[in-house]
Design a protein around this motif. Structure first.
Motif, PDB file in Angstrom:
ATOM      1  N   HIS A 182     -51.510 -15.281  -6.941  1.00  0.00           N
ATOM      2  CA  HIS A 182     -52.311 -14.312  -7.677  1.00  0.00           C
ATOM      3  C   HIS A 182     -52.492 -14.821  -9.102  1.00  0.00           C
ATOM      4  CE1 HIS A 182     -52.283 -10.798  -4.866  1.00  0.00           C
ATOM      5  NE2 HIS A 182     -51.313 -11.511  -4.344  1.00  0.00           N
ATOM      6  N   PRO A 183     -53.638 -14.575  -9.704  1.00  0.00           N
ATOM      7  CA  PRO A 183     -53.827 -14.979 -11.102  1.00  0.00           C
ATOM      8  C   PRO A 183     -52.682 -14.452 -11.964  1.00  0.00           C
ATOM      9  CG  PRO A 183     -55.896 -14.218 -10.196  1.00  0.00           C
ATOM     10  CD  PRO A 183     -54.839 -13.936  -9.158  1.00  0.00           C
ATOM     11  N   ILE A 184     -52.262 -15.259 -12.949  1.00  0.00           N
ATOM     12  CA  ILE A 184     -51.078 -14.907 -13.736  1.00  0.00           C
ATOM     13  C   ILE A 184     -51.436 -14.115 -14.994  1.00  0.00           C
ATOM     14  CG2 ILE A 184     -49.737 -16.861 -12.916  1.00  0.00           C
ATOM     15  CD1 ILE A 184     -50.435 -18.291 -15.533  1.00  0.00           C
ATOM     16  N   GLY A 185     -52.720 -13.907 -15.242  1.00  0.00           N
ATOM     17  CA  GLY A 185     -53.125 -13.182 -16.452  1.00  0.00           C
ATOM     18  C   GLY A 185     -52.727 -11.722 -16.429  1.00  0.00           C
ATOM     19  N   ARG A 186     -52.762 -11.109 -17.601  1.00  0.00           N
ATOM     20  CA  ARG A 186     -52.430  -9.695 -17.712  1.00  0.00           C
ATOM     21  C   ARG A 186     -53.521  -8.830 -17.096  1.00  0.00           C
ATOM     22  NH1 ARG A 186     -50.236  -8.902 -23.944  1.00  0.00           N
ATOM     23  NH2 ARG A 186     -48.323 -10.174 -23.748  1.00  0.00           N
ATOM     24  N   LYS A 187     -53.099  -7.664 -16.611  1.00  0.00           N
ATOM     25  CA  LYS A 187     -54.057  -6.679 -16.107  1.00  0.00           C
ATOM     26  C   LYS A 187     -54.717  -5.964 -17.292  1.00  0.00           C
ATOM     27  CE  LYS A 187     -53.349  -7.020 -11.585  1.00  0.00           C
ATOM     28  NZ  LYS A 187     -52.769  -5.945 -10.776  1.00  0.00           N
ATOM     29  N   LEU A 188     -55.899  -5.440 -17.066  1.00  0.00           N
ATOM     30  CA  LEU A 188     -56.587  -4.665 -18.084  1.00  0.00           C
ATOM     31  C   LEU A 188     -55.811  -3.396 -18.407  1.00  0.00           C
ATOM     32  CD1 LEU A 188     -60.207  -5.030 -16.682  1.00  0.00           C
ATOM     33  CD2 LEU A 188     -59.492  -5.798 -18.954  1.00  0.00           C
ATOM     34  N   ARG A 230     -57.900 -24.245 -10.095  1.00  0.00           N
ATOM     35  CA  ARG A 230     -57.998 -24.903 -11.403  1.00  0.00           C
ATOM     36  C   ARG A 230     -57.260 -24.141 -12.492  1.00  0.00           C
ATOM     37  NH1 ARG A 230     -64.459 -26.572 -11.334  1.00  0.00           N
ATOM     38  NH2 ARG A 230     -64.222 -28.397  -9.964  1.00  0.00           N
ATOM     39  N   ASP A 231     -57.015 -22.859 -12.265  1.00  0.00           N
ATOM     40  CA  ASP A 231     -56.307 -22.030 -13.249  1.00  0.00           C
ATOM     41  C   ASP A 231     -54.857 -21.810 -12.837  1.00  0.00           C
ATOM     42  OD1 ASP A 231     -56.518 -20.412 -15.679  1.00  0.00           O
ATOM     43  OD2 ASP A 231     -56.214 -18.684 -14.366  1.00  0.00           O
ATOM     44  N   MET A 232     -54.419 -22.492 -11.810  1.00  0.00           N
ATOM     45  CA  MET A 232     -53.107 -22.265 -11.201  1.00  0.00           C
ATOM     46  C   MET A 232     -52.038 -23.124 -11.888  1.00  0.00           C
ATOM     47  SD  MET A 232     -52.498 -22.615  -7.099  1.00  0.00           S
ATOM     48  CE  MET A 232     -51.209 -21.775  -6.202  1.00  0.00           C
ATOM     49  N   PRO A 233     -50.927 -22.529 -12.357  1.00  0.00           N
ATOM     50  CA  PRO A 233     -49.842 -23.325 -12.946  1.00  0.00           C
ATOM     51  C   PRO A 233     -49.264 -24.302 -11.919  1.00  0.00           C
ATOM     52  CG  PRO A 233     -49.569 -20.994 -13.463  1.00  0.00           C
ATOM     53  CD  PRO A 233     -50.660 -21.086 -12.431  1.00  0.00           C
ATOM     54  N   THR A 335     -49.943 -10.766  -0.068  1.00  0.00           N
ATOM     55  CA  THR A 335     -50.311 -11.866   0.833  1.00  0.00           C
ATOM     56  C   THR A 335     -51.773 -12.277   0.676  1.00  0.00           C
ATOM     57  OG1 THR A 335     -50.997 -10.453   2.694  1.00  0.00           O
ATOM     58  CG2 THR A 335     -48.641 -10.954   2.497  1.00  0.00           C
ATOM     59  N   VAL A 336     -52.515 -11.633  -0.236  1.00  0.00           N
ATOM     60  CA  VAL A 336     -53.948 -11.896  -0.403  1.00  0.00           C
ATOM     61  C   VAL A 336     -54.250 -12.232  -1.859  1.00  0.00           C
ATOM     62  CG1 VAL A 336     -56.263 -10.886  -0.285  1.00  0.00           C
ATOM     63  CG2 VAL A 336     -54.589 -10.394   1.514  1.00  0.00           C
ATOM     64  N   SER A 337     -54.975 -13.324  -2.089  1.00  0.00           N
ATOM     65  CA  SER A 337     -55.357 -13.726  -3.449  1.00  0.00           C
ATOM     66  C   SER A 337     -56.619 -13.013  -3.910  1.00  0.00           C
ATOM     67  CB  SER A 337     -55.578 -15.247  -3.517  1.00  0.00           C
ATOM     68  OG  SER A 337     -54.428 -15.944  -3.084  1.00  0.00           O
ATOM     69  N   PHE A 338     -57.592 -12.901  -3.020  1.00  0.00           N
ATOM     70  CA  PHE A 338     -58.813 -12.162  -3.331  1.00  0.00           C
ATOM     71  C   PHE A 338     -59.497 -11.761  -2.035  1.00  0.00           C
ATOM     72  CE2 PHE A 338     -60.186 -16.597  -3.117  1.00  0.00           C
ATOM     73  CZ  PHE A 338     -61.389 -16.546  -2.409  1.00  0.00           C
ATOM     74  N   VAL A 339     -60.391 -10.773  -2.140  1.00  0.00           N
ATOM     75  CA  VAL A 339     -61.133 -10.269  -0.979  1.00  0.00           C
ATOM     76  C   VAL A 339     -62.599 -10.635  -1.144  1.00  0.00           C
ATOM     77  CG1 VAL A 339     -61.738  -8.248   0.419  1.00  0.00           C
ATOM     78  CG2 VAL A 339     -59.530  -8.327  -0.776  1.00  0.00           C
ATOM     79  N   MET A 340     -63.195 -11.147  -0.077  1.00  0.00           N
ATOM     80  CA  MET A 340     -64.615 -11.493  -0.077  1.00  0.00           C
ATOM     81  C   MET A 340     -65.297 -10.786   1.085  1.00  0.00           C
ATOM     82  SD  MET A 340     -66.508 -15.227   0.148  1.00  0.00           S
ATOM     83  CE  MET A 340     -65.764 -15.649   1.724  1.00  0.00           C
TER      84      MET A 340
END
Length: 416
Positions: A182-188, A230-233, A335-340
């Motif tokens: 999952h993206p590591i950035g902060r939530k809004l 590309r944004d993944m540590p 278990t899901v990174s994003f939904v398309m």
């Protein structure tokens, strides 16, 4: 609708009822931009006409002792000018209304928001199409004469719980899951969501997919997977980037229901960093082709439906069930990174086309969700994101513009 009737919620609705919150309202939106300003009075009349044709959505959700249930209501919808975010709260203690859908307008745009416990994207768009056609019949009676709206299905078919109807066609198997990146950035903050609409020429993106020898779904999914990688540590490269793709079960079973009837298949992508878009897309296509075989779809549907049929689950009070459902839903989200959600090409009657400039579609989500659809030669992605950082989306758009493609991005304002 003077005689009150009620029926049970479907299997998927039970999850939405247990897991909705101020950020992830579990609300869907579909809308269209007309070629002329919306007439609110005509839109209200059109909505009344649509309700008479599709009374299935004139309901309210009530709490029972063991499960929620759906009850018909005589309360009629009222059209309002749009104010606030897309996909607003339409159920729960913070919602003051009765109906679980809302029709709004702004300028040339008409919107339909609906709580996901009532229907899925197919049912939502079918109802919206009825509203749109009824509106255009009132606004342009001469040119719209004879245009029909809706599928023509009977009331009983539209209300059918198709999960229950077609349960038992597959062999139940344990579904294997694993934690995804999952993206590591902060939530809004303040339970906000960022909504973005990314537009491009359909012919341009189709040409890129064709050149790579892959499907459009595979290509767009691969673009997002690569953008996320590309944004993944570096320390997290061992985790898969998993895309969840909703599947319309009406393509597998003879159902015309306007209620929820879909499954989701999860495609795991484990990258080394050396793969190009074509390689990632081919992996998605191959995995998707395998998982969408009828026998696998039936296995998955029966595996999810089976839990509800266990006697000890049915006998547990709702106040105990809901926290358990929320817990397992959170585990599933990990278990899901994003939904398309690929809605395909939106088609309307030729007599409707002169009055409709374009469509839009969004779905609230606690992480990252985007719809994909095309209309009149334009492909759009309707994206909702809970993240403050937009680097993944920037990577996605820059990859497309790097090919020379013209891409337009519109976004809602948020407080960061």
């Amino acid at each position: 609708m003077s005689e009150s009737t009620w029926y049970k919620t479907d299997n998927v609705a039970k999850v939405f009822l247990a897991t909705h919150n101020r950020r992830d309202t579990r609300t869907m939106r579909v809308g269209c931009t007309l070629t002329e300003p919306v007439n609110p009075e005509l839109l209200q009349k059109a909505l009344y006409n649509a309700v008479s044709l599709r009374p299935q959505f004139q309901v309210r959700i009530r709490r029972g002792f063991f499960w929620h249930y759906i009850e018909t209501t005589d309360v009629m919808p009222v059209v309002s000018e749009e104010n606030g975010r897309p996909c607003p709260i339409l159920y729960g203690s913070e919602y003051n209304g009765v109906l679980h859908y809302k029709v709004s307008y702004y300028g040339r745009r008409i919107n339909l928001d609906m709580f996901h416990a009532l229907s899925d994207g197919t049912g939502l768009f079918e109802f919206f199409n009825v509203i749109l056609v009824e509106y255009l019949k009132l606004a342009h009676p001469d040119s719209m004469e004879g245009v029909s709206a809706g599928s023509g299905a009977s009331d009983s078919d539209l209300r059918q719980d198709s999960y229950r109807q077609f349960y038992g066609n597959g062999e139940r198997k344990k579904i294997q899951t694993s934690k995804a990146y999952h993206p590591i950035g902060r939530k809004l903050p303040y339970d906000q969501l960022q909504f973005m609409e990314i537009s491009m020429k359909f012919a341009d993106i189709r040409a890129l997919a064709k050149e790579a020898g892959v499907s459009l779904t595979g290509y767009i999914g691969a673009l997002m997977v690569q953008s996320m990688y590309r944004d993944m540590p570096s320390l997290m490269h061992k985790l898969p980037i998993t895309v969840s793709i909703p599947v319309n079960l009406r393509n597998y079973y003879p159902s015309e229901t306007s209620r929820n009837f879909f499954n989701s298949v999860n495609i795991k992508c484990r990258l080394t960093g050396d793969e190009d878009i074509a390689q990632i897309a081919r992996g998605i296509d191959d995995d998707l082709k395998e998982q969408m075989k009828p026998e696998h779809i039936a296995e998955q549907m029966d595996s999810y439906q089976a839990l509800e049929r266990l006697l000890f689950v049915r006998m547990v009070p709702l106040m105990v069930k809901q926290p358990v459902v929320r817990h397992f839903s959170k585990l599933e989200n990990k278990t899901v990174s994003f939904v398309m959600s690929n809605m395909g090409e939106i088609r309307v009657d030729d007599r409707v086309k002169p009055y409709v400039e374009g469509f839009s579609a969004f779905c609230a989500h606690s992480e990252l969700f985007f719809t994909v659809f095309s209309y009149n030669g334009i492909l759009k992605l309707g994206l909702s994101s809970a993240y403050s950082d937009t680097r993944v989306i920037k990577n996605f758009v820059r990859t497309l513009t790097g090919t020379g493609m013209e891409v337009t991005v519109n976004a809602t304002e948020v407080i960061r």
